[in-house]
Design a protein around this motif. Structure first.
Motif, PDB file in Angstrom:
ATOM      1  N   LYS A   1      66.805  33.505   8.290  1.00 27.77           N
ATOM      2  CA  LYS A   1      68.330  33.434   8.358  1.00 27.77           C
ATOM      3  C   LYS A   1      68.821  33.688   6.986  1.00 27.77           C
ATOM      4  O   LYS A   1      70.175  34.370   6.721  1.00 27.77           O
TER       5      LYS A   1
ATOM      6  N   ARG B   1      68.791  37.657   6.460  1.00 26.08           N
ATOM      7  CA  ARG B   1      69.828  38.074   7.167  1.00 26.08           C
ATOM      8  C   ARG B   1      71.181  38.068   6.741  1.00 26.08           C
ATOM      9  O   ARG B   1      71.988  38.951   6.465  1.00 26.08           O
ATOM     10  N   GLU B   2      71.604  36.709   6.143  1.00 25.02           N
ATOM     11  CA  GLU B   2      72.787  36.562   5.464  1.00 25.02           C
ATOM     12  C   GLU B   2      73.047  37.506   4.350  1.00 25.02           C
ATOM     13  O   GLU B   2      73.817  37.884   3.769  1.00 25.02           O
TER      14      GLU B   2
ATOM     15  N   GLU C   1      71.313  40.129   3.526  1.00 23.34           N
ATOM     16  CA  GLU C   1      71.386  41.598   4.016  1.00 23.34           C
ATOM     17  C   GLU C   1      72.622  41.911   4.301  1.00 23.34           C
ATOM     18  O   GLU C   1      73.328  43.065   4.272  1.00 23.34           O
ATOM     19  N   LYS C   2      73.595  41.062   4.931  1.00 19.32           N
ATOM     20  CA  LYS C   2      74.719  41.005   5.710  1.00 19.32           C
ATOM     21  C   LYS C   2      75.800  41.066   4.380  1.00 19.32           C
ATOM     22  O   LYS C   2      76.856  41.913   4.389  1.00 19.32           O
TER      23      LYS C   2
END
Length: 206
Positions: free
Chosen positions: A77, A80-81, A83-84
Motif C-alpha cells: 500500500k 502504491r501511494e 508511486e501515485k
C-alpha cells in the motif's frame, strides 16, 4: 476441510451449553458416563494435552502468517501511494505548449535583450592638440565617445546623445528629427549639428 465437517454440530452444542465452558463440562461428563476415558487418568490427561498443544501450534502459526500478510499488504500500500504521489508530481511538471506566434514573440524579445542596437554612425573624434584644456576633460560615462559638437553613450538597449547649446537656446529654436535609419539635429537657421544615417535600422521609442 475434514476438521470443519462438525462445525455446525459443535456450534449448536456450544449454544445449547451456554458457552465453551459449558461445552467442556458436558463433553467430559459424557466421557465419564458413557466411556472408559477416565480409567487411566494419566493417559486421559496426556490425550487432552496432546490435542490442545496441536491446535495451539496451528493457531500460533496461523497468526504468524496473518501478521506477515498484514505487513506485506501495508508495504504494498505504501509503495502504491508513493508511486501515485510521484506520478502526480510528474504531471504537475508538464511542459506548457505555446502557439507559433507566441514562440516567435518570445524569440524576438530574447534576441533584442542579448543584441546591442544598431550603432549610430558618428564622426570620428578629432585629435586635440597636446596641452589643450579638452584633453583634461574626463571621458563620458558608459560605452561612448565625444566630438567637438556632441557627446554620446550607449548600452545594450539605448543610445544617448548630449548636444551642448548656448544657454539662451529654447526648445522651440531646436529642430530634431530621427527615424529608424536617419538622425538630424540643428538650431533653426544654423548648419546641422548632426546629420547622418545609421548603418542598421534601430528601434525608435517616442
Amino acid at each position: 476441510m475434514e476438521d470443519e465437517k462438525f462445525d455446525g454440530l459443535l456450534m449448536t452444542l456450544i449454544q445449547q451449553s451456554q458457552g465453551i465452558d459449558g461445552l467442556f463440562k458436558n463433553f467430559f461428563g459424557f466421557l465419564r458416563r458413557r466411556t472408559d476415558f477416565f480409567i487411566n487418568p494419566g493417559q486421559a490427561k496426556s490425550t487432552v494435552n496432546r490435542h490442545y498443544d496441536e491446535q495451539l501450534n496451528i493457531f500460533i502459526e496461523k497468526k504468524k502468517e496473518e501478521e506477515q500478510e498484514r505487513i506485506a499488504s501495508e508495504k504494498a500500500k505504501q509503495k502504491r501511494e508513493a508511486e501515485k504521489a510521484k506520478a502526480q508530481e510528474s504531471k504537475g511538471a508538464k511542459v506548457e505548449e505555446i502557439t507559433e506566434e507566441e514562440a516567435k514573440r518570445i524569440a524576438e524579445k530574447s534576441k533584442a535583450a542579448t543584441e546591442a542596437p544598431g550603432d549610430v554612425k558618428m564622426e570620428e573624434p578629432k585629435k586635440e592638440e597636446a596641452g589643450s584644456e579638452d584633453d583634461k576633460a574626463p571621458p563620458p560615462l558608459g560605452n561612448g565617445g565625444k566630438t567637438d559638437k556632441y557627446v554620446w553613450t550607449q548600452t545594450l538597449t539605448e543610445v544617448v546623445i548630449n548636444i551642448p547649446v548656448p544657454a539662451d537656446t529654447r526648445a522651440k529654436m531646436m529642430s530634431v528629427s530621427f527615424g529608424q535609419k536617419k538622425i538630424k539635429a540643428q538650431i533653426k537657421g544654423q548648419p546641422p549639428i548632426i546629420d547622418g544615417e545609421f548603418p542598421e535600422r534601430i528601434k525608435v521609442f517616442l
